[in-house]
Design a protein around this motif. Structure first.
Motif, PDB file in Angstrom:
ATOM      1  N   PRO A   1       0.838  -1.203   0.000  1.00  9.18           N
ATOM      2  CA  PRO A   1       0.000   0.000   0.000  1.00  9.18           C
ATOM      3  C   PRO A   1       0.874   1.255   0.000  1.00  9.18           C
ATOM      4  O   PRO A   1       1.890   1.312   0.703  1.00  9.18           O
ATOM      5  CB  PRO A   1      -0.802  -0.117   1.300  1.00  9.18           C
ATOM      6  N   LYS A   2       0.496   2.238  -0.765  1.00  9.34           N
ATOM      7  CA  LYS A   2       1.260   3.482  -0.784  1.00  9.34           C
ATOM      8  C   LYS A   2       1.096   4.246   0.527  1.00  9.34           C
ATOM      9  O   LYS A   2       0.125   4.048   1.271  1.00  9.34           O
ATOM     10  CB  LYS A   2       0.796   4.358  -1.950  1.00  9.34           C
ATOM     11  N   ASN A   3       2.076   5.098   0.811  1.00 10.98           N
ATOM     12  CA  ASN A   3       2.051   5.975   1.990  1.00 10.98           C
ATOM     13  C   ASN A   3       2.058   5.182   3.298  1.00 10.98           C
ATOM     14  O   ASN A   3       1.414   5.570   4.278  1.00 10.98           O
ATOM     15  CB  ASN A   3       0.844   6.916   1.948  1.00 10.98           C
ATOM     16  N   THR A   4       2.763   4.048   3.296  1.00 15.88           N
ATOM     17  CA  THR A   4       2.871   3.243   4.525  1.00 15.88           C
ATOM     18  C   THR A   4       4.332   2.958   4.868  1.00 15.88           C
ATOM     19  O   THR A   4       4.642   1.951   5.523  1.00 15.88           O
ATOM     20  CB  THR A   4       2.112   1.912   4.371  1.00 15.88           C
ATOM     21  N   ASP A   5       5.231   3.855   4.447  1.00 17.33           N
ATOM     22  CA  ASP A   5       6.669   3.620   4.595  1.00 17.33           C
ATOM     23  C   ASP A   5       7.097   3.417   6.047  1.00 17.33           C
ATOM     24  O   ASP A   5       8.021   2.663   6.329  1.00 17.33           O
ATOM     25  CB  ASP A   5       7.459   4.784   3.994  1.00 17.33           C
ATOM     26  N   ASN A   6       6.453   4.090   6.969  1.00 14.80           N
ATOM     27  CA  ASN A   6       6.863   4.035   8.373  1.00 14.80           C
ATOM     28  C   ASN A   6       5.981   3.116   9.211  1.00 14.80           C
ATOM     29  O   ASN A   6       6.034   3.149  10.435  1.00 14.80           O
ATOM     30  CB  ASN A   6       6.863   5.446   8.968  1.00 14.80           C
ATOM     31  N   LYS A   7       5.176   2.282   8.531  1.00 15.64           N
ATOM     32  CA  LYS A   7       4.267   1.405   9.251  1.00 15.64           C
ATOM     33  C   LYS A   7       4.695  -0.052   9.112  1.00 15.64           C
ATOM     34  O   LYS A   7       5.296  -0.448   8.115  1.00 15.64           O
ATOM     35  CB  LYS A   7       2.842   1.576   8.712  1.00 15.64           C
TER      36      LYS A   7
ATOM     37  N   LEU B   1       3.062  -3.669   8.799  1.00 16.15           N
ATOM     38  CA  LEU B   1       1.748  -4.136   8.380  1.00 16.15           C
ATOM     39  C   LEU B   1       1.606  -5.651   8.465  1.00 16.15           C
ATOM     40  O   LEU B   1       2.591  -6.385   8.546  1.00 16.15           O
ATOM     41  CB  LEU B   1       1.484  -3.692   6.939  1.00 16.15           C
TER      42      LEU B   1
ATOM     43  N   GLY C   1      -4.910  -2.491   2.486  1.00 13.12           N
ATOM     44  CA  GLY C   1      -4.046  -2.255   3.639  1.00 13.12           C
ATOM     45  C   GLY C   1      -3.059  -3.345   3.998  1.00 13.12           C
ATOM     46  O   GLY C   1      -2.295  -3.200   4.964  1.00 13.12           O
TER      47      GLY C   1
ATOM     48  N   ASN D   1       9.043  -4.053   7.209  1.00 14.17           N
ATOM     49  CA  ASN D   1       7.730  -3.397   7.279  1.00 14.17           C
ATOM     50  C   ASN D   1       6.588  -4.389   7.450  1.00 14.17           C
ATOM     51  O   ASN D   1       5.425  -4.050   7.249  1.00 14.17           O
ATOM     52  CB  ASN D   1       7.494  -2.541   6.040  1.00 14.17           C
TER      53      ASN D   1
END
Length: 351
Positions: free
Chosen positions: A69-75, A77, A105, A148
């Motif tokens: 998923p885009k915009n999840t670099d610091n998450k 999952l 997600g 990640n």
């Protein structure tokens, strides 16, 4: 009539008949390279896709596409490993599923099984219940090493024949926290007993004798004969409905891919041997207490595999029948594949 349909099903999945023009040298059997990135679906603008590779414990290098998923670099999952249908490649249904689940997600890995697609292994186009089960666990290895991904939150999805392997992998690999299947085939059951279990002991013996003779031929020629083509190049109108449905997916622009065995090739002729006496769902009860979701089409010719697996399993389990759906509808039809249900299932159980 049942026996005739059984033989047609088996000739699609694996044919024990071989033809001289299909004999290939072991030295020349290499994975097809990826000169074009043809996918049978559109990549979501909410998802990134990158090629990855990893080895299973047999030393075979598996090729996969990782959907993030885009915009999840610091998450960190949850993740899913996805494969199938039997004879398909990651640019077909498994990639479509991975794309959709990443949009929802999850980090999702679609991979080519051993000996097929862009994965390694020689000779080409061989299937094995043991190795294909291991392929799922190797995918879990890979996912669990990514920074990640939370390795305690990994599930798997199996489609068609790889649904049975997914259940088998979950039974033996306790790292897998939840499993879902769609349009399930139990490949060891259908190979050893036939469609709807109608193969007699005499027919089974005859098949094994023919496979043994083919082994002599392969040993003498130092090469591996391929089975006859899985699907006809053209329909005559006399085919059973399930053959027309497979053709409509694998042989048309809808689902054709040049590396797909079902689209453009055939299995090695002796591949059925490893399926004949190795029932993969013997320990399905050991999936519990981890949850399983089994999904099948109401009108699928394969529906009984899902229903029987559900009956054999223990709680927690759920069987979902999709109204008016046939087997291949769950390959790519967005109005039939219950992605919202799959999302809710994995959100609830990967925690």
């Amino acid at each position: 009539m049942k026996i005739a349909v059984t033989l047609l099903v088996l000739s699609f999945l694996f044919s024990d008949r071989t033809s001289a023009q299909h004999v290939q040298s072991n030295q020349n059997l290499k994975p097809m390279n990826s000169s074009s990135d043809h996918y049978t679906f559109q990549l979501s603008d909410k998802v990134t896709r990158k090629k990855v590779s990893f080895k299973n414990r047999y030393g075979i290098t598996l090729s996969g596409d990782l959907y993030i998923p885009k915009n999840t670099d610091n998450k960190v999952l949850s993740a899913l490993a996805i494969s199938g249908p039997f004879g398909a490649v990651k640019e077909q249904s498994s990639g479509l599923y991975a794309n959709q689940m990443a949009e929802r997600g999850f980090i999702a890995l679609a991979f080519d099984p051993s000996y097929t697609g862009e994965s390694s292994g020689s000779p080409r186009n061989v299937a094995s219940p043991d190795i294909n089960t291991e392929d799922f666990s190797a995918a879990v290895d890979f996912l669990g090493l990514q920074k990640n991904i939370d390795r305690s939150k990994i599930g798997i999805i199996g489609i068609c024949g790889f649904a049975g392997f997914a259940l088998n992998a979950t039974a033996v690999d306790k790292r897998i926290k939840a499993v879902a299947t769609t349009s399930m085939y139990d490949m060891t059951r259908v190979m050893s007993k036939g469609y709807n279990d109608v193969i007699t002991a005499a027919q089974r013996t005859q098949t094994l004798e023919q496979l043994g003779l083919q082994r002599w031929k392969d040993a003498e020629s130092r090469s591996y004969a391929s089975s006859t083509n899985n699907l006809p190049e053209k329909l005559t109108g006399s085919e059973p409905q399930f053959v027309r449905e497979y053709f409509d997916y694998y042989k048309t622009a809808r689902g054709f891919h040049p590396r797909s065995i079902n689209s453009n090739a055939s299995w090695t002729g002796t591949s059925p041997l490893s399926f004949m006496n190795m029932p993969i769902l013997s320990y399905i009860k050991e999936i519990a207490p981890r949850p399983m979701l089994i999904i099948a089409g109401e009108n699928a010719h394969s529906r009984y595999f899902s229903e029987d697996a559900y009956k054999a399993a223990t709680e927690p389990k759920e069987l979902m029948i999709i109204p008016n759906a046939v087997h291949v509808d769950l390959y790519d039809q967005f109005d039939k594949i219950p992605f919202d249900k799959l999302t809710a299932f994995f959100i609830a159980n990967l925690k």
